[in-house]
Design a protein around this motif. Structure first.
Motif, PDB file in Angstrom:
ATOM      1  N   LYS A 167      -5.667  -1.361 -20.511  1.00  0.00           N
ATOM      2  CA  LYS A 167      -6.349  -0.987 -21.915  1.00  0.00           C
ATOM      3  C   LYS A 167      -7.213  -2.154 -22.307  1.00  0.00           C
ATOM      4  O   LYS A 167      -8.485  -2.095 -22.542  1.00  0.00           O
ATOM      5  N   ALA A 168      -6.652  -3.117 -22.354  1.00  0.00           N
ATOM      6  CA  ALA A 168      -7.421  -4.660 -22.662  1.00  0.00           C
ATOM      7  C   ALA A 168      -8.678  -4.727 -22.070  1.00  0.00           C
ATOM      8  O   ALA A 168      -9.727  -4.923 -22.565  1.00  0.00           O
ATOM      9  N   ALA A 169      -8.515  -4.696 -20.640  1.00  0.00           N
ATOM     10  CA  ALA A 169      -9.498  -5.024 -19.586  1.00  0.00           C
ATOM     11  C   ALA A 169     -10.491  -4.042 -19.764  1.00  0.00           C
ATOM     12  O   ALA A 169     -11.833  -4.378 -19.845  1.00  0.00           O
ATOM     13  N   ALA A 170     -10.346  -2.835 -20.075  1.00  0.00           N
ATOM     14  CA  ALA A 170     -11.423  -1.669 -20.211  1.00  0.00           C
ATOM     15  C   ALA A 170     -12.067  -1.861 -21.525  1.00  0.00           C
ATOM     16  O   ALA A 170     -13.271  -1.781 -21.493  1.00  0.00           O
ATOM     17  N   GLN A 171     -11.366  -2.205 -22.560  1.00  0.00           N
ATOM     18  CA  GLN A 171     -12.135  -2.344 -23.666  1.00  0.00           C
ATOM     19  C   GLN A 171     -12.874  -3.636 -23.875  1.00  0.00           C
ATOM     20  O   GLN A 171     -14.033  -3.782 -24.621  1.00  0.00           O
TER      21      GLN A 171
END
Length: 93
Positions: free
Chosen positions: A66-70
């Motif tokens: 999720k962090a990478a996508a954000q």
């Protein structure tokens, strides 16, 4: 040990640097997720039992994914805001 020290110093720096200026919710949520990802990554150890390793892998997938996508979205959204980019670019996935 060096990684833990780096993480703690990064958290301290950004908590004090932005204490007077609240972050937008999406950046704040991202930072929380990124810090959780780094925490779980720091727990990785080849001596862990299989069950704990599975738990860590699941937590890493949930938080780091999720962090990478954000990260990509936030870099584009706030590309003209130098202060927010410092917070966002402190993390790299």
């Amino acid at each position: 040990m060096k990684r833990s020290l780096f993480i703690l110093s990064t958290i301290f720096y950004f908590n004090t640097a932005f204490a007077s200026t609240p972050l937008p919710k999406d950046v704040s949520d991202f930072r929380t997720l990124a810090e959780q990802c780094e925490h779980f990554a720091s727990e990785q150890d080849s001596d862990l039992d299989e069950q704990r390793q599975k738990e860590l892998d699941a937590n890493l997938e949930a938080t780091c994914g999720k962090a990478a996508a954000q990260l990509k979205t936030l870099r584009e959204k706030y590309k003209n805001d130098e202060k927010l980019m410092k917070v966002i670019n402190a993390y790299d996935f």
